[in-house]
Design an enzyme around this catalytic site. Structure first.
Site, PDB file in Angstrom:
ATOM      1  N   ASP A   1      10.095  -6.878  -3.508  1.00  0.00           N
ATOM      2  CA  ASP A   1       8.855  -7.235  -2.800  1.00  0.00           C
ATOM      3  C   ASP A   1       8.649  -8.746  -2.894  1.00  0.00           C
ATOM      4  OD1 ASP A   1       6.102  -5.344  -2.067  1.00  0.00           O
ATOM      5  OD2 ASP A   1       5.877  -7.528  -2.235  1.00  0.00           O
TER       6      ASP A   1
ATOM      7  N   ASP B   1      12.140 -12.204  -0.831  1.00  0.00           N
ATOM      8  CA  ASP B   1      11.670 -12.061   0.547  1.00  0.00           C
ATOM      9  C   ASP B   1      12.844 -11.557   1.379  1.00  0.00           C
ATOM     10  OD1 ASP B   1      10.733 -12.409   3.137  1.00  0.00           O
ATOM     11  OD2 ASP B   1       9.758 -14.316   2.687  1.00  0.00           O
ATOM     12  N   ILE B   2      12.640 -10.500   2.134  1.00  0.00           N
ATOM     13  CA  ILE B   2      13.757  -9.947   2.921  1.00  0.00           C
ATOM     14  C   ILE B   2      14.250 -10.915   4.000  1.00  0.00           C
ATOM     15  CG2 ILE B   2      13.276  -7.515   2.462  1.00  0.00           C
ATOM     16  CD1 ILE B   2      11.898  -7.365   5.221  1.00  0.00           C
TER      17      ILE B   2
ATOM     18  N   THR C   1       6.242   3.077  12.620  1.00  0.00           N
ATOM     19  CA  THR C   1       4.865   3.394  13.006  1.00  0.00           C
ATOM     20  C   THR C   1       4.803   4.112  14.364  1.00  0.00           C
ATOM     21  OG1 THR C   1       2.822   2.306  13.736  1.00  0.00           O
ATOM     22  CG2 THR C   1       4.804   1.023  13.936  1.00  0.00           C
ATOM     23  N   ASP C   2       3.741   4.864  14.566  1.00  0.00           N
ATOM     24  CA  ASP C   2       3.564   5.504  15.881  1.00  0.00           C
ATOM     25  C   ASP C   2       3.164   4.484  16.949  1.00  0.00           C
ATOM     26  OD1 ASP C   2       0.922   5.019  15.127  1.00  0.00           O
ATOM     27  OD2 ASP C   2       0.258   7.104  15.283  1.00  0.00           O
ATOM     28  N   GLU C   3       2.810   3.264  16.530  1.00  0.00           N
ATOM     29  CA  GLU C   3       2.373   2.259  17.516  1.00  0.00           C
ATOM     30  C   GLU C   3       3.506   1.837  18.452  1.00  0.00           C
ATOM     31  OE1 GLU C   3      -0.114  -0.891  16.272  1.00  0.00           O
ATOM     32  OE2 GLU C   3      -1.093   0.302  14.741  1.00  0.00           O
TER      33      GLU C   3
ATOM     34  N   LYS D   1       7.936  -3.898  15.301  1.00  0.00           N
ATOM     35  CA  LYS D   1       8.404  -2.644  14.677  1.00  0.00           C
ATOM     36  C   LYS D   1       9.352  -1.888  15.615  1.00  0.00           C
ATOM     37  CE  LYS D   1       7.393  -1.102  11.120  1.00  0.00           C
ATOM     38  NZ  LYS D   1       7.981  -1.298   9.765  1.00  0.00           N
TER      39      LYS D   1
ATOM     40  N   GLU E   1       5.135  -6.959   7.747  1.00  0.00           N
ATOM     41  CA  GLU E   1       3.801  -7.442   8.111  1.00  0.00           C
ATOM     42  C   GLU E   1       3.203  -6.293   8.913  1.00  0.00           C
ATOM     43  OE1 GLU E   1       2.107 -10.058   7.341  1.00  0.00           O
ATOM     44  OE2 GLU E   1       3.675 -11.149   6.293  1.00  0.00           O
TER      45      GLU E   1
ATOM     46  N   HIS F   1      -6.031  -3.729  22.753  1.00  0.00           N
ATOM     47  CA  HIS F   1      -6.344  -2.622  21.830  1.00  0.00           C
ATOM     48  C   HIS F   1      -5.835  -1.277  22.380  1.00  0.00           C
ATOM     49  CE1 HIS F   1      -9.799  -1.180  18.981  1.00  0.00           C
ATOM     50  NE2 HIS F   1      -8.641  -0.618  18.679  1.00  0.00           N
TER      51      HIS F   1
ATOM     52  N   PHE G   1       0.824  -1.214   0.000  1.00  0.00           N
ATOM     53  CA  PHE G   1       0.000   0.000   0.000  1.00  0.00           C
ATOM     54  C   PHE G   1       0.863   1.273   0.000  1.00  0.00           C
ATOM     55  CE2 PHE G   1      -2.317   2.829   3.239  1.00  0.00           C
ATOM     56  CZ  PHE G   1      -2.945   3.577   2.259  1.00  0.00           C
ATOM     57  N   ILE G   2       1.560   1.540   1.095  1.00  0.00           N
ATOM     58  CA  ILE G   2       2.352   2.780   1.162  1.00  0.00           C
ATOM     59  C   ILE G   2       3.502   2.694   0.160  1.00  0.00           C
ATOM     60  CG2 ILE G   2       3.694   4.326   2.654  1.00  0.00           C
ATOM     61  CD1 ILE G   2       2.139   3.138   5.067  1.00  0.00           C
TER      62      ILE G   2
ATOM     63  N   TYR H   1       2.678  -6.858  16.763  1.00  0.00           N
ATOM     64  CA  TYR H   1       3.066  -6.030  15.609  1.00  0.00           C
ATOM     65  C   TYR H   1       3.959  -4.864  16.058  1.00  0.00           C
ATOM     66  CZ  TYR H   1       2.781  -2.111  12.381  1.00  0.00           C
ATOM     67  OH  TYR H   1       3.113  -1.031  11.598  1.00  0.00           O
ATOM     68  N   SER H   2       3.460  -4.086  17.047  1.00  0.00           N
ATOM     69  CA  SER H   2       4.234  -2.897  17.421  1.00  0.00           C
ATOM     70  C   SER H   2       5.543  -3.281  18.101  1.00  0.00           C
ATOM     71  CB  SER H   2       3.412  -1.935  18.269  1.00  0.00           C
ATOM     72  OG  SER H   2       2.821  -2.581  19.356  1.00  0.00           O
TER      73      SER H   2
HETATM   74  C1  LIG Z   1     -10.006  -3.757  10.966  1.00  0.00           C
HETATM   75  C2  LIG Z   1     -10.834  -3.112  12.044  1.00  0.00           C
HETATM   76  C3  LIG Z   1     -10.317  -2.162  12.871  1.00  0.00           C
HETATM   77  N1  LIG Z   1     -11.053  -1.617  13.853  1.00  0.00           N
HETATM   78  C4  LIG Z   1     -10.441  -0.576  14.716  1.00  0.00           C
HETATM   79  C5  LIG Z   1      -9.122  -0.961  15.357  1.00  0.00           C
HETATM   80  C6  LIG Z   1      -8.381   0.365  15.430  1.00  0.00           C
HETATM   81  O1  LIG Z   1      -8.745   1.062  16.606  1.00  0.00           O
HETATM   82  C7  LIG Z   1      -8.869   1.140  14.214  1.00  0.00           C
HETATM   83  C8  LIG Z   1      -7.944   1.036  13.013  1.00  0.00           C
HETATM   84  O2  LIG Z   1      -7.627  -0.319  12.848  1.00  0.00           O
HETATM   85  P1  LIG Z   1      -6.625  -0.825  11.718  1.00  0.00           P
HETATM   86  O3  LIG Z   1      -6.464  -2.290  11.880  1.00  0.00           O
HETATM   87  O4  LIG Z   1      -7.100  -0.306  10.404  1.00  0.00           O
HETATM   88  O5  LIG Z   1      -5.279  -0.029  12.059  1.00  0.00           O
HETATM   89  P2  LIG Z   1      -4.377   0.035  13.392  1.00  0.00           P
HETATM   90  O6  LIG Z   1      -4.515  -1.158  14.201  1.00  0.00           O
HETATM   91  O7  LIG Z   1      -4.624   1.351  14.053  1.00  0.00           O
HETATM   92  O8  LIG Z   1      -2.917   0.036  12.718  1.00  0.00           O
HETATM   93  C9  LIG Z   1      -2.635   0.703  11.462  1.00  0.00           C
HETATM   94  O9  LIG Z   1      -1.966   1.925  11.663  1.00  0.00           O
HETATM   95  C10 LIG Z   1      -0.721   1.862  12.300  1.00  0.00           C
HETATM   96  C11 LIG Z   1      -0.133   3.230  12.407  1.00  0.00           C
HETATM   97  C12 LIG Z   1       0.186   0.836  11.728  1.00  0.00           C
HETATM   98  O10 LIG Z   1       1.380   0.920  11.847  1.00  0.00           O
HETATM   99  C13 LIG Z   1      -0.413  -0.424  11.253  1.00  0.00           C
HETATM  100  O11 LIG Z   1       0.415  -1.111  10.342  1.00  0.00           O
HETATM  101  C14 LIG Z   1      -1.748  -0.191  10.609  1.00  0.00           C
HETATM  102  O12 LIG Z   1      -2.386  -1.452  10.410  1.00  0.00           O
HETATM  103  O13 LIG Z   1     -10.129   0.548  13.887  1.00  0.00           O
HETATM  104  C15 LIG Z   1     -12.393  -1.947  14.056  1.00  0.00           C
HETATM  105  O14 LIG Z   1     -13.081  -1.418  14.947  1.00  0.00           O
HETATM  106  N2  LIG Z   1     -12.927  -2.895  13.215  1.00  0.00           N
HETATM  107  C16 LIG Z   1     -12.194  -3.498  12.236  1.00  0.00           C
HETATM  108  O15 LIG Z   1     -12.737  -4.374  11.517  1.00  0.00           O
END
Ligand SMILES: Cc1cn([C@H]2C[C@H](O)[C@@H](COP(=O)(O)OP(=O)(O)O[C@H]3O[C@H](C)C(=O)[C@H](O)[C@H]3O)O2)c(=O)[nH]c1=O
Length: 350
Positions: A34, A60-61, A131-133, A160, A85, A290, A12-13, A156-157
């Protein structure tokens, strides 16, 4: 001629970064490395694939020998590392996949860059996109800055954060010219429909339930991917070696408010009676661990490098919705295969 290797360029990005560099820098030799996993798609780059300065290498890296071959062939001066990932929910069910790609893969790239560049690192650059995570979760107030302590919560975080540490360690230990950016949630065209915005656009089009996790009062800071690609270009060319820059949209939304906005915009685009899509909202069991709120302070990159977001959320979201509605084939192709059963399985497990 400068040789620039972009990892994860079919994602994507990454695809927005590759497109920007290929179009803007005709004199660069751009290599997209990629592995073409489920979220990588060469369709994302159809418009530039025949440009003479664009080259694709499937590798693959995690496979150091394969990476070495690509490095020896293209001898990159600059590496922009986006391959990762990235989906938090997947990291909860399969953490090791994240360790492999995000940690081991990053260390492989660092090692191969070190081997290729040797003592001659003065004109080189290893740029890690993160990522900010890594900073963990905020309460109701405050912003992440470049000096916020790392406090990752998801596999994930954590992966990263680990890769960021390795990149910095190579900067300190081997004097590798590194730079790191930590971005907020991206949205825009070509986003794989497992993430909130593209998943919900797809579900609204198909009148399927919109699974809002927990109470929906989680906050994210949304950044248009094209603005992010421009920020990456700026940091790659002008960022100071050894520095970190946070990149956000100054655009915080609670999930439930964002979902309702999306529903209203989609109802009007689809000519459906107001309220139709909101009727699809379904509260489901929360994501374990979460993070409550992410919000980024992008003052440093604004003050030091002159970057700030240029696209308003209203504009970006409208463009994104239009793109998905005009690219139904893309959406159908990426959601074929095991996609549906993967998601159904996840909800069952919660
Ligand atoms: C897929 C999904 C998500 N959500 C909620 C969970 C999060 O609070 C928010 C965004 O979720 P999403 O999975 O789209 O993104 P994040 O978990 O915030 O993480 C994303 O943004 C960061 C910066 C990265 O670094 C990650 O790679 C990227 O995946 O919506 C729901 O409520 N329902 C759903 O079906």
């Amino acid at each position: 001629m400068k040789s620039i290797l972009i990892t994860g360029g079919a994602g994507f990005i990454g695809s927005h970064v590759v497109r920007r560099f290929v179009k803007r820098y005709a004199d660069y030799h751009i290599v997209n490395l990629d592995a073409l996993t489920y979220a990588g798609n060469l369709e994302n780059l159809k418009d530039i694939e025949n440009r003479p300065n664009y080259h694709f290498e499937k590798a693959d890296i995690v496979d150091a020998a394969a990476v070495r071959k690509v490095f020896e062939k293209h001898r990159p001066d600059g590496i922009i590392h986006l391959a990762a990932e990235s989906h938090v929910d997947r990291s909860i069910t399969d953490p090791l996949a994240f360790v492999r790609t995000n940690v081991l893969g990053t260390v492989n790239l660092l090692d191969e860059a070190k081997a290729l560049w040797g003592d001659n690192m003065s004109e080189k650059r290893f740029y890690h996109i993160s990522t900010d995570e890594v900073y963990g979760s905020l309460g109701d107030t405050g912003l992440f800055t470049e000096t916020t302590a790392y406090d990752p919560n998801s596999p994930y975080s954590a992966s990263k954060a680990s890769s960021d540490h390795f990149v910095r360690a190579y900067g300190e230990t081997y004097e590798m010219p590194i730079v790191v950016t930590n971005c907020s949630n991206n949205y825009g065209p070509n986003h794989f429909p497992e993430k909130l915005i593209p998943l919900f656009i797809n579900n609204i089009v198909n009148m399927k339930p919109l699974p809002v996790y927990g109470d929906g009062n989680y906050t994210r800071d949304w950044l248009y991917v094209i603005d992010h690609a421009r920020a990456i270009d700026t940091v790659f060319h002008e960022g100071v070696i050894g520095e970190t820059y946070n990149i956000g949209g100054f655009n915080e939304w609670k999930n439930i408010d964002l979902v309702k906005l999306l529903c209203n915009l989609m109802d009007s685009k689809l000519g459906r009676p107001e309220g139709t899509s909101e009727g699809l909202i379904t509260y489901v069991k929360d994501r374990p661990g979460h993070d409550r709120r992410y919000a980024i302070d992008s003052t440093k990159i604004k003050n030091e490098l002159g970057w700030e977001p240029s696209v308003t959320f209203e504009q970006g979201l409208a463009e994104t919705i239009d793109w998905y509605m005009e690219n139904e084939d893309w959406l159908r192709n990426v959601t074929s295969g095991d996609y549906q059963s993967y998601y159904e399985e996840q909800y069952d497990k919660r």
